[in-house]
Design an enzyme around this catalytic site. Structure first.
Site, mmCIF file in Angstrom:
data_model
loop_
_atom_site.group_PDB
_atom_site.id
_atom_site.type_symbol
_atom_site.label_atom_id
_atom_site.label_comp_id
_atom_site.label_asym_id
_atom_site.label_seq_id
_atom_site.Cartn_x
_atom_site.Cartn_y
_atom_site.Cartn_z
ATOM 1 N N HIS A 195 120.860 24.478 -53.644
ATOM 2 C CA HIS A 195 120.809 25.918 -53.960
ATOM 3 C C HIS A 195 119.355 26.350 -54.158
ATOM 4 O O HIS A 195 118.569 25.624 -54.770
ATOM 5 C CB HIS A 195 121.640 26.231 -55.211
ATOM 6 C CG HIS A 195 121.939 27.693 -55.329
ATOM 7 N ND1 HIS A 195 120.985 28.599 -55.739
ATOM 8 C CD2 HIS A 195 123.051 28.409 -55.051
ATOM 9 C CE1 HIS A 195 121.514 29.817 -55.709
ATOM 10 N NE2 HIS A 195 122.768 29.723 -55.302
ATOM 11 N N SER A 203 124.535 38.369 -52.413
ATOM 12 C CA SER A 203 124.958 39.755 -52.715
ATOM 13 C C SER A 203 126.293 40.143 -52.101
ATOM 14 O O SER A 203 126.521 41.326 -51.819
ATOM 15 C CB SER A 203 123.873 40.755 -52.288
ATOM 16 O OG SER A 203 122.715 40.579 -53.078
ATOM 17 N N GLY A 218 121.175 38.039 -55.350
ATOM 18 C CA GLY A 218 120.985 38.856 -56.547
ATOM 19 C C GLY A 218 120.206 40.134 -56.336
ATOM 20 O O GLY A 218 119.815 40.790 -57.302
ATOM 21 N N GLU A 228 122.449 31.019 -47.293
ATOM 22 C CA GLU A 228 122.122 32.028 -48.311
ATOM 23 C C GLU A 228 120.652 32.414 -48.173
ATOM 24 O O GLU A 228 119.777 31.701 -48.688
ATOM 25 C CB GLU A 228 122.330 31.454 -49.716
ATOM 26 C CG GLU A 228 123.740 31.040 -50.031
ATOM 27 C CD GLU A 228 123.997 31.043 -51.541
ATOM 28 O OE1 GLU A 228 124.825 31.845 -51.981
ATOM 29 O OE2 GLU A 228 123.358 30.267 -52.274
ATOM 30 N N ASN A 283 130.466 30.983 -57.545
ATOM 31 C CA ASN A 283 129.393 30.256 -58.231
ATOM 32 C C ASN A 283 129.017 31.058 -59.478
ATOM 33 O O ASN A 283 128.385 32.106 -59.385
ATOM 34 C CB ASN A 283 128.192 30.102 -57.290
ATOM 35 C CG ASN A 283 127.017 29.439 -57.977
ATOM 36 O OD1 ASN A 283 127.145 28.927 -59.104
ATOM 37 N ND2 ASN A 283 125.859 29.439 -57.320
ATOM 38 N N TRP A 284 129.409 30.532 -60.631
ATOM 39 C CA TRP A 284 129.180 31.271 -61.878
ATOM 40 C C TRP A 284 127.784 31.056 -62.469
ATOM 41 O O TRP A 284 127.470 31.618 -63.507
ATOM 42 C CB TRP A 284 130.265 30.905 -62.908
ATOM 43 C CG TRP A 284 131.500 31.722 -62.730
ATOM 44 C CD1 TRP A 284 131.905 32.336 -61.578
ATOM 45 C CD2 TRP A 284 132.484 32.029 -63.715
ATOM 46 N NE1 TRP A 284 133.082 33.002 -61.784
ATOM 47 C CE2 TRP A 284 133.462 32.829 -63.094
ATOM 48 C CE3 TRP A 284 132.636 31.703 -65.052
ATOM 49 C CZ2 TRP A 284 134.581 33.312 -63.770
ATOM 50 C CZ3 TRP A 284 133.754 32.184 -65.726
ATOM 51 C CH2 TRP A 284 134.715 32.980 -65.093
ATOM 52 N N LYS A 285 127.012 30.176 -61.817
ATOM 53 C CA LYS A 285 125.646 29.918 -62.293
ATOM 54 C C LYS A 285 125.668 29.661 -63.811
ATOM 55 O O LYS A 285 126.604 29.044 -64.300
ATOM 56 C CB LYS A 285 124.723 31.079 -61.899
ATOM 57 C CG LYS A 285 124.848 31.403 -60.406
ATOM 58 C CD LYS A 285 123.799 32.333 -59.888
ATOM 59 C CE LYS A 285 124.003 32.542 -58.387
ATOM 60 N NZ LYS A 285 122.986 33.331 -57.749
ATOM 61 N N GLU A 297 118.034 28.325 -56.095
ATOM 62 C CA GLU A 297 117.589 28.415 -57.495
ATOM 63 C C GLU A 297 117.137 27.048 -58.003
ATOM 64 O O GLU A 297 116.381 26.962 -58.982
ATOM 65 C CB GLU A 297 118.711 29.021 -58.357
ATOM 66 C CG GLU A 297 118.814 30.526 -58.120
ATOM 67 C CD GLU A 297 120.169 31.142 -58.410
ATOM 68 O OE1 GLU A 297 121.045 30.458 -58.967
ATOM 69 O OE2 GLU A 297 120.353 32.325 -58.051
ATOM 70 N N GLY A 308 128.177 34.956 -55.889
ATOM 71 C CA GLY A 308 127.575 34.772 -57.205
ATOM 72 C C GLY A 308 128.112 35.795 -58.186
ATOM 73 O O GLY A 308 129.261 35.705 -58.629
HETATM 74 P P1 13P Z 1 124.786 36.708 -55.697
HETATM 75 O O1 13P Z 1 126.150 36.879 -55.057
HETATM 76 O O2 13P Z 1 124.766 37.078 -57.130
HETATM 77 O O3 13P Z 1 123.717 37.346 -54.876
HETATM 78 O O4 13P Z 1 124.483 35.127 -55.672
HETATM 79 C C1 13P Z 1 124.635 34.417 -54.512
HETATM 80 C C2 13P Z 1 124.494 32.977 -54.795
HETATM 81 O O5 13P Z 1 123.420 32.499 -55.128
HETATM 82 C C3 13P Z 1 125.695 32.139 -54.707
HETATM 83 O O6 13P Z 1 125.381 30.787 -54.730
#
Ligand code: 13P
Length: 248
Positions: free
Chosen positions: A98, A209, A173, A167, A10-12, A100, A230
């Protein structure tokens, strides 16, 4: 781990055209027999989806959208992308629920509508669930997961195209990951909640993470069918390392 193992990137809101050039080694790896059970899926930002699809055209690597609108086809919704648009581009998957986006106000009901629309357009859904730190401290993780699953999947008869991504919000993060026992217990809870809804054994992924260091431990957690990665997925080197260390 046996059978299929998901490795989801997931590159956000990161990445540029030049980042696509870093994917050649991953493509080569994905073609090796040793990794035939690795299901690799990239979720770039919308602006790069077409480029990723072109890049992966002759490979088994799939591409998906990081979100979609509740309306299946078209509508006057400035800034939005519909399930049909993702499908027409060649996406096979979409991430929904998600944290976020939940934080931005997306409700369980919104997520349910989006899941229905995405499934109607034959997209597979990576459905994210997880408790916040506050909820974990209040020891209400089970009821949070129960609510998210039951409301998110409400009224959906066929769960064949649903992949669950657990998650914990406090883990995203932050570099923090749940203790082995806690993670295993939460996966058991998720399976229990799902067992009341379906006889299918939906894939359950862990996200939060995940990196090329903690993967050696995470891969041994019982009941997990892969990882939603992520920040570490933006480095092809780290992502390849994650795949190699899981399947060795
Ligand atoms: P990180 O791996 O950066 O913690 O992000 C996880 C995430 O939100 C994947 O969707």
């Amino acid at each position: 781990m046996t059978n299929n193992i998901y490795f989801i990137a997931n590159w956000k809101m990161y990445g540029s055209l030049s980042s696509i050039n870093t994917l050649n080694k991953l493509i080569n790896l994905s073609k090796l027999k040793k990794y035939k059970n690795a299901i690799i899926i990239y979720f770039p930002p919308f602006t790069l989806i077409q480029n990723f699809i072109n890049k992966f055209k002759t490979t088994k690597i799939s591409v998906g959208g990081q979100n979609c609108h509740v309306v299946e086809d078209y509508g006057s919704f400035t800034g939005s992308v519909s399930p049909k648009m993702l499908k027409d581009l060649g996406c096979k998957y979409v991430i929904l629920g998600h944290s976020e986006n939940r934080i931005e106000g997306e409700s369980d009901e919104d997520i349910n509508k989006k899941i229905r629309s995405a499934l109607n357009k034959n997209l597979k859904v990576v459905f994210c669930i997880g408790e916040t730190l506050k909820e974990k401290r209040k020891k209400i993780t089970f009821s949070v997961l129960n609510r998210q699953i039951n409301k998110g999947l409400k009224g959906i008869k066929n769960l064949n195209n649903i992949i669950i991504a657990y998650e914990p919000v406090w883990s995203i993060g932050t570099g923090l990951i749940p203790k082995d026992k806690e993670l295993e217990l939460n996966v058991i809870k998720i399976k229990k909640i799902l067992s009341k809804k379906t006889k299918l054994r939906l894939p359950i992924l862990y996200g939060g993470s995940v990196n090329n260091k903690n993967i050696s431990n995470l891969k041994n957690i019982t009941g997990i069918n892969g990882f939603l990665v992520g920040s570490a997925s933006q480095s092809s080197k780290k992502f390849i390392d994650i795949i190699k260390k899981t399947i060795n």
